[in-house]
Design an enzyme around this catalytic site. Structure first.
Site, PDB file in Angstrom:
ATOM      1  N   ASN A  13     -26.451 -28.520  -7.522  1.00 12.36           N
ATOM      2  CA  ASN A  13     -27.155 -28.332  -8.786  1.00 12.36           C
ATOM      3  C   ASN A  13     -26.231 -28.529  -9.986  1.00 12.36           C
ATOM      4  O   ASN A  13     -26.242 -29.577 -10.617  1.00 12.36           O
ATOM      5  CB  ASN A  13     -27.808 -26.943  -8.810  1.00 12.36           C
ATOM      6  CG  ASN A  13     -28.834 -26.817  -9.908  1.00 12.36           C
ATOM      7  OD1 ASN A  13     -28.869 -27.606 -10.842  1.00 12.36           O
ATOM      8  ND2 ASN A  13     -29.682 -25.817  -9.816  1.00 12.36           N
ATOM      9  N   ASP A  14     -25.419 -27.543 -10.268  1.00 10.74           N
ATOM     10  CA  ASP A  14     -24.617 -27.627 -11.482  1.00 10.74           C
ATOM     11  C   ASP A  14     -23.621 -28.786 -11.461  1.00 10.74           C
ATOM     12  O   ASP A  14     -23.288 -29.333 -12.500  1.00 10.74           O
ATOM     13  CB  ASP A  14     -23.876 -26.307 -11.708  1.00 10.74           C
ATOM     14  CG  ASP A  14     -24.849 -25.175 -12.061  1.00 10.74           C
ATOM     15  OD1 ASP A  14     -25.854 -25.471 -12.726  1.00 10.74           O
ATOM     16  OD2 ASP A  14     -24.606 -24.031 -11.649  1.00 10.74           O
ATOM     17  N   VAL A  15     -23.162 -29.173 -10.260  1.00  6.58           N
ATOM     18  CA  VAL A  15     -22.155 -30.237 -10.191  1.00  6.58           C
ATOM     19  C   VAL A  15     -22.756 -31.614 -10.451  1.00  6.58           C
ATOM     20  O   VAL A  15     -22.043 -32.608 -10.519  1.00  6.58           O
ATOM     21  CB  VAL A  15     -21.408 -30.248  -8.828  1.00  6.58           C
ATOM     22  CG1 VAL A  15     -20.624 -28.976  -8.650  1.00  6.58           C
ATOM     23  CG2 VAL A  15     -22.349 -30.474  -7.670  1.00  6.58           C
ATOM     24  N   TYR A  48     -26.550 -21.303 -10.270  1.00  5.16           N
ATOM     25  CA  TYR A  48     -25.967 -19.996 -10.551  1.00  5.16           C
ATOM     26  C   TYR A  48     -25.706 -19.783 -12.034  1.00  5.16           C
ATOM     27  O   TYR A  48     -25.680 -18.680 -12.534  1.00  5.16           O
ATOM     28  CB  TYR A  48     -24.678 -19.806  -9.771  1.00  5.16           C
ATOM     29  CG  TYR A  48     -23.455 -20.335 -10.452  1.00  5.16           C
ATOM     30  CD1 TYR A  48     -22.582 -19.452 -11.087  1.00  5.16           C
ATOM     31  CD2 TYR A  48     -23.190 -21.686 -10.486  1.00  5.16           C
ATOM     32  CE1 TYR A  48     -21.461 -19.927 -11.729  1.00  5.16           C
ATOM     33  CE2 TYR A  48     -22.081 -22.157 -11.119  1.00  5.16           C
ATOM     34  CZ  TYR A  48     -21.223 -21.285 -11.748  1.00  5.16           C
ATOM     35  OH  TYR A  48     -20.125 -21.765 -12.371  1.00  5.16           O
ATOM     36  N   SER A  49     -25.524 -20.901 -12.762  1.00  6.05           N
ATOM     37  CA  SER A  49     -25.214 -20.741 -14.172  1.00  6.05           C
ATOM     38  C   SER A  49     -26.461 -20.340 -14.944  1.00  6.05           C
ATOM     39  O   SER A  49     -26.393 -20.031 -16.121  1.00  6.05           O
ATOM     40  CB  SER A  49     -24.638 -22.030 -14.732  1.00  6.05           C
ATOM     41  OG  SER A  49     -25.596 -23.053 -14.600  1.00  6.05           O
TER      42      SER A  49
END
Lengths: 463, 96
Positions: A388-390, A428-429
């Site tokens: 996700n965030d990456v 998670y962010s």
């Protein structure tokens, strides 16, 4: 210590150094690990022959029990659970160092009633402190990774102040304990303080920051071993402890660099919790396009180049084996398949690589971020599995985003991106992923393992 | 401990730390996990301290029990760490 034992320790130290050196090269790594294990065996053997015969049996029984437990865990653990296991073992190492430090202290001051000098006192205090916080810190990391306690950052008001006060208190206890070396109260209070500090410093750190935390705790366990080396004046403990301490620090540094955050920022924790409210408030709701398995299979069928981008979600879904089937079927059609690995994908450094290796995917198909990032633009299809965030482009173009500045994979540059994801829950962010709203991005919802299994059977029918 | 002994120990610590930094600096990301679990096993070297802590005095003493507990824990760390690292490294294969 006589010459024989010192020579054995020297040999063990050399084997550790050569072993670690070889662990850095893929072809030699396994041999390196064996050499380092041999070094450990020699060090243990040389130590065991010094002990009095009355204690020998008890010692051998302890070693036997420990070996059995260690072996069972190591052989039974699922590869997706490696971060948990490393955290747990690390905690054991920390607690063992605390035990050694306390045992030596207790023996000399309380049982033999000897006064130990300040230098040994400092080493004892450090061994207790680092060992204790390594133990509970690793345990919290283990519980977080395992889902026994929330993987989210746990933050409360005054947390930093409390931590600071506790640290000052621990420092005070160390000084008092060394000054009044024969009074055990201070050292015992230090044990409690270090255990509490270990819990409190890891609790505020979110799940996705775990690669950094585990590296750092690994480094601490080395330092704790080093401190016990100073207590008993043992060279091999100092050499091995320092090697691990240094290597853990380097990995920690690599990980925090990959997230473009300072180590301090990660350790202070609470990432995402504070920023999520602001990004929700700006109300930039995104429209996503969903895709079904059949349609996705059509897209896979027409693509001639494919990059698979795995993340922690792949580990949770245990999807690595079906991904291998997907790779095989695509390669049979002549499609070029590669994997893009972000340095902090997963829950520990190199987590994805191990899982894909377990599924028998050759390691030369796994490409690091820096080497593959320019290739996305010329790629037909990118398949994002549980990352996700990456892969969030906001890290590049939204300076308000909490992950702004973190290097990410340029997946959105590909012709088409398909994202396999359980639901629309943010990473998670706590921020929306811009990628999911992009014109060329299609969402394939559902458990990754199930959807990819269906995808593979669809592709087989298309043959 | 005399100041001289301390200095020798610090000497070893400093050199070994520098060596550690040099050794790990250029490890490919593929090997980060095995490296970590392998070095984790090495940190179980505290097992040596635990053996020495378990070998003195009688069983009525706290120090001995602390030492033996530490010994079991350190052995789990060492044996488990090496075994799982080996299991992982066995899986890494190049394209046939």
């Amino acid at each position: 210590m006589n010459t024989f034992i010192l020579t054995a320790y020297l040999l063990a130290s050399v084997l550790f150094i050569v072993g670690i050196k070889m662990l850095g090269r893929i072809k030699l790594a396994r041999k390196g690990n064996t050499l380092s294990a041999l070094g450990m065996f020699i060090a243990v053997l040389a130590t065991v022959i010094q002990v009095e015969s009355i204690s020998l049996i008890a010692i051998l029984i302890c070693i036997l029990i420990g070996s059995a437990i260690g072996l069972i865990i190591a052989l039974k653990v699922k590869m997706t659970k490696i971060p948990e296991m490393v955290a747990l073992f690390n905690g054991f190492g920390g607690l063992a160092s605390l035990g050694v430090a306390l045992s030596d202290y207790w023996l000399n001051t309380q049982e033999l009633h000897l006064k130990i000098d300040e230098i040994t006192g400092i080493s004892v205090a450090l061994g207790i402190f680092i060992g204790g916080l390594t133990f509970t810190g690793s345990l919290v990391a283990f519980l977080k990774l395992n889902g026994f306690i929330s993987g989210k950052a746990v933050v409360f008001k005054g947390q930093h102040l409390l931590n600071l006060l506790l640290l000052i208190m621990a420092l005070g206890l160390m000084i008092l304990g060394i000054m009044h070396i024969l009074t055990p109260t201070y050292m015992l209070a230090l044990v409690v303080a270090s255990l509490v500090i270990g819990i409190l410093v890891v609790i505020p750190i979110g799940g996705a920051d775990m690669p950094v935390v585990i590296s750092l705790l690994n480094s601490y366990s080395g330092m704790a071993a080093c401190a016990t080396g100073f207590i008993i004046g043992n060279y091999v403990l100092i050499v091995a402890g320092a090697l691990v301490g240094a290597s853990g620090l380097i990995l920690t540094q690599i990980m925090s660099k990959a997230m473009n955050r300072s180590l301090m920022n990660i350790l202070l924790g609470g990432f995402g919790q504070t920023s999520s409210s602001s990004s929700e408030a700006d109300g930039s709701e995104i429209t996503i396009k969903e895709v079904g398995v059949e349609e996705a299979a059509q897209i896979f069928d027409t693509a001639s180049s494919l990059i698979i981008t795995p993340g922690y979600g792949m580990a949770v879904a245990q999807a690595q084996h079906v991904i291998r089937e997907l790779m095989d079927i695509c390669e049979k059609k002549g499609v070029e398949v590669r994997f893009a690995i972000h340095p902090v994908a997963g829950r520990m450094p190199g987590h994805m690589n191990v899982l894909l290796a377990e599924a028998d995917i050759p390691y030369d198909k796994l490409v690091e971020m820096d080497k593959i990032n320019n290739d996305f633009a010329s790629t037909d299809l990118v398949f994002v599995v549980g990352a996700n965030d990456v892969v969030n482009p906001a890290a590049k173009n939204d300076s308000n985003s909490p992950i702004y500045g973190m290097p990410v994979l340029n997946v959105e540059e590909a012709q088409t991106v398909i994202v396999s994801k359980r639901s629309m829950n943010p990473g998670y962010s706590g921020i929306q992923n811009q990628l999911f709203g992009a014109d060329n991005c299609l969402m394939l919802f559902g458990d990754s393992k199930q959807t990819i299994t269906q995808l593979v059977s669809e592709l087989k029918e298309l043959e | 401990m005399s100041l001289e002994t301390l200095l020798i120990l610090i000497y070893i610590l400093v050199l070994a730390s520098f060596l550690g930094f040099e050794l790990i600096n250029k490890v490919p990301p593929t090997l980060h996990t095995p490296l970590m679990s392998g070095s984790n096993a090495i940190s179980g070297i505290t097992i040596v301290g635990a053996i020495l802590a378990s070998h003195t005095l009688g069983y009525s003493q706290l120090s001995k029990w602390l030492g033996m507990t530490a010994l079991i824990l350190a052995t789990i760390n060492v044996v488990g760490g090496y075994a799982v690292t080996d299991r992982m490294l066995k899986m890494f294969k190049k394209k046939k």
